[in-house]
Design a protein around this motif. Sequence first.
Motif, mmCIF file in Angstrom:
data_model
loop_
_atom_site.group_PDB
_atom_site.id
_atom_site.type_symbol
_atom_site.label_atom_id
_atom_site.label_comp_id
_atom_site.label_asym_id
_atom_site.label_seq_id
_atom_site.Cartn_x
_atom_site.Cartn_y
_atom_site.Cartn_z
ATOM 1 N N ASP A 37 16.565 67.158 64.160
ATOM 2 C CA ASP A 37 15.776 68.173 64.795
ATOM 3 C C ASP A 37 16.681 68.922 65.757
ATOM 4 O OD1 ASP A 37 13.342 67.095 64.312
ATOM 5 O OD2 ASP A 37 13.599 65.538 65.603
ATOM 6 N N TYR A 38 17.991 69.283 64.962
ATOM 7 C CA TYR A 38 18.909 70.032 65.699
ATOM 8 C C TYR A 38 18.551 71.457 66.403
ATOM 9 C CZ TYR A 38 18.943 72.359 60.937
ATOM 10 O OH TYR A 38 18.512 72.798 59.760
ATOM 11 N N ASP A 39 17.447 71.983 65.618
ATOM 12 C CA ASP A 39 16.805 73.431 65.959
ATOM 13 C C ASP A 39 16.034 72.951 67.655
ATOM 14 O OD1 ASP A 39 15.101 71.993 64.775
ATOM 15 O OD2 ASP A 39 13.959 73.682 64.141
ATOM 16 N N MET A 40 15.344 72.250 67.574
ATOM 17 C CA MET A 40 14.735 71.719 68.765
ATOM 18 C C MET A 40 15.717 71.500 70.005
ATOM 19 S SD MET A 40 11.754 68.749 69.706
ATOM 20 C CE MET A 40 12.908 67.408 69.470
ATOM 21 N N HIS A 41 16.470 70.639 69.600
ATOM 22 C CA HIS A 41 17.702 70.161 70.755
ATOM 23 C C HIS A 41 18.450 71.348 71.142
ATOM 24 C CE1 HIS A 41 16.559 66.240 70.402
ATOM 25 N NE2 HIS A 41 16.784 65.915 69.026
ATOM 26 N N PHE A 42 18.882 72.135 70.246
ATOM 27 C CA PHE A 42 19.989 73.403 70.550
ATOM 28 C C PHE A 42 19.071 74.495 71.333
ATOM 29 C CE2 PHE A 42 23.199 71.811 67.971
ATOM 30 C CZ PHE A 42 24.176 72.660 68.188
ATOM 31 N N TYR A 43 17.784 74.857 70.677
ATOM 32 C CA TYR A 43 17.194 75.959 71.365
ATOM 33 C C TYR A 43 16.551 75.581 72.656
ATOM 34 C CZ TYR A 43 17.541 78.561 66.915
ATOM 35 O OH TYR A 43 18.087 79.192 65.884
ATOM 36 N N ASN A 44 16.045 74.572 72.986
ATOM 37 C CA ASN A 44 15.370 73.901 74.208
ATOM 38 C C ASN A 44 16.496 73.722 75.162
ATOM 39 O OD1 ASN A 44 12.545 72.919 74.447
ATOM 40 N ND2 ASN A 44 13.191 72.323 72.474
ATOM 41 N N THR A 45 17.863 73.478 74.853
ATOM 42 C CA THR A 45 18.929 73.578 75.782
ATOM 43 C C THR A 45 19.139 75.103 75.914
ATOM 44 O OG1 THR A 45 19.851 71.307 74.619
ATOM 45 C CG2 THR A 45 21.264 73.006 75.802
ATOM 46 N N TYR A 46 18.928 75.989 75.084
ATOM 47 C CA TYR A 46 19.564 77.345 75.429
ATOM 48 C C TYR A 46 18.525 77.927 76.290
ATOM 49 C CZ TYR A 46 20.913 82.125 74.811
ATOM 50 O OH TYR A 46 21.525 83.334 74.889
ATOM 51 N N ILE A 47 17.102 77.771 75.964
ATOM 52 C CA ILE A 47 16.198 78.296 76.796
ATOM 53 C C ILE A 47 16.284 77.885 78.266
ATOM 54 C CG2 ILE A 47 14.755 79.186 74.927
ATOM 55 C CD1 ILE A 47 12.892 76.959 75.642
ATOM 56 N N LEU A 48 16.729 76.342 78.501
ATOM 57 C CA LEU A 48 16.515 75.970 79.862
ATOM 58 C C LEU A 48 17.937 76.526 80.424
ATOM 59 C CD1 LEU A 48 15.498 73.889 81.824
ATOM 60 C CD2 LEU A 48 16.552 71.935 80.826
ATOM 61 N N ALA A 49 18.821 76.525 79.867
ATOM 62 C CA ALA A 49 20.071 77.078 80.618
ATOM 63 C C ALA A 49 20.050 78.615 80.887
ATOM 64 C CB ALA A 49 21.269 77.051 79.489
ATOM 65 N N THR A 50 19.313 79.275 79.936
ATOM 66 C CA THR A 50 19.083 80.681 80.560
ATOM 67 C C THR A 50 17.703 81.015 81.254
ATOM 68 O OG1 THR A 50 18.211 80.987 78.077
ATOM 69 C CG2 THR A 50 20.618 81.277 78.433
ATOM 70 N N GLY A 51 16.884 79.872 81.395
ATOM 71 C CA GLY A 51 15.745 80.197 81.994
ATOM 72 C C GLY A 51 14.648 80.961 81.335
ATOM 73 N N GLN A 52 14.467 80.810 79.884
ATOM 74 C CA GLN A 52 13.764 81.675 79.204
ATOM 75 C C GLN A 52 12.352 81.022 78.845
ATOM 76 O OE1 GLN A 52 15.075 84.317 76.028
ATOM 77 N NE2 GLN A 52 17.137 83.698 76.388
ATOM 78 N N PHE A 53 12.070 80.051 79.590
ATOM 79 C CA PHE A 53 10.531 79.218 79.473
ATOM 80 C C PHE A 53 9.513 80.455 79.661
ATOM 81 C CE2 PHE A 53 12.507 75.460 79.343
ATOM 82 C CZ PHE A 53 12.268 74.690 78.487
ATOM 83 N N ASN A 54 8.592 80.830 78.555
ATOM 84 C CA ASN A 54 7.397 81.545 78.776
ATOM 85 C C ASN A 54 6.434 81.077 77.942
ATOM 86 O OD1 ASN A 54 7.463 83.091 75.907
ATOM 87 N ND2 ASN A 54 9.814 82.692 76.321
ATOM 88 N N ASP A 55 5.126 82.009 78.200
ATOM 89 C CA ASP A 55 4.110 81.762 77.231
ATOM 90 C C ASP A 55 3.748 82.615 76.172
ATOM 91 O OD1 ASP A 55 3.668 84.153 78.513
ATOM 92 O OD2 ASP A 55 1.854 83.480 79.749
#
Length: 455
Positions: A37-55
């Motif tokens: 599940d590399y995409d899930m782990h990479f991308y969740n890490t990135y959006i958390l590090a950059t504060g990009q959680f959105n709806d």
Amino acid sequence: MRNRLSKSFFPLIIFFLFSLSLGSLYIKNIGPKSVGDYDMHFYNTYILATGQFNDNFKSDLENHNMKKMVFVGPENFLNLNGADYGYEGKILSPLEKDPNWQEQLDSYNISNGSTRHLVRTQYPPLNWIFQAIGLKIGMLLHQSPFHAWQMARVANFCGFITIMILAIVIIPRGKWVLTAVGIFPISVFLASSMSGDAINISISALLVAYIMHLRFSSQQYQIIKLSQIIKLMGLVLIIFNLKVAYVPMLVIIFLIPNKFYSLKKKIISVGIASLLGLLMYWLWSSKFGTVLLGFADLPQNILFVKEHLITALFSVIIFTLNIPFYFIAGLSTGGAVGVLGFITIIFAILLIIQTISVNYQSININVSKLSERIMLYLPIMLGLLAFLGVMMLTSFALLTTWTKVYPGGVGKTFGMTDIQGLQARYLVPLMPLIALIYGVSKDFIVTAKNSISEN
């Protein structure tokens, strides 16, 4: 504290030596994109590090129209060139260089233009907190994409080691069980990767350690401290914000004797923490969460399971009880997946046998009354209940969202008992429960009698 450290000295030395040696090999030889599940782990890490959680969500046409969160970032950071889902063989071969290493390394040297990506936000962001911290530090230090992601792996590994050390130190008995779980190759690989599974393993170990600490503290102190209740409530909140399938492990809280931590206080404090955890999980999942799909028509599959709910429940029970045989039989299929599953279940069985043999004198006690027998073996019973609860919840989720059981449609239709998607790594966060065998002691029969007489 000094006494705890002295008793933990040798387990900690072994944990340090093995985990650091093996973890260093994985970080050195296995590419950062080589993980399930590399995409899930990479991308969740990135959006958390950059504060990009959105709806802002969009359907992923390449993945059964699965709803995914939209985010943007530089292509050299976020491309998946050279990525590899097949991590099992790499766990078994830490000395071999990842065949995808060079391709992954080259992928970080492409254009840094901003591109849009989709991420599956299946789990709360706490699962990637350490990786996000490491990645953010790497970005602030203007590291190359490759080195920034490597820093995220190192941070994940450091977080895992820190929590496991804390667990080994505070558990009064069963230190070698937690040490064995901590240096098990799956644990070390996940901790040295981008995977969010590592924190589930270490927090599970910490929960077991703290429950055991409170259980044996009841032999020395009359009543639980407020600070201890707050720490326990904090652990409950954390578990609700990791992988919710492991929430049934909280049943082991009832191992803390009532004379020390009354049933009323348990219900109030743990109930409040659980309600807050549920609220947090519901708010997150309703606004940001997505559901993993193994096929195109999830509503039709859910409807079919609802219409055959009794059959589905019995199928889940049967499948859960057959999990050891499922992984043992997997060896005959060949390949790294089958071998790793076989090694994992054999490791767990041997760890149980060894723990029982070491604590055999405490377990092999003659008690005549049924109530005393229940009180004596309560740690084993609650540990088994926690295991069954977690695996049944996991199996039901896999049956509903990952196993196509409705007739017709696109793709193969499976039988209710032929649940798909179970992996050996799901068992590792449950292995610390084996340490509860050390909680079996005649002292708690006496405690129960005293508690009855006092009431």
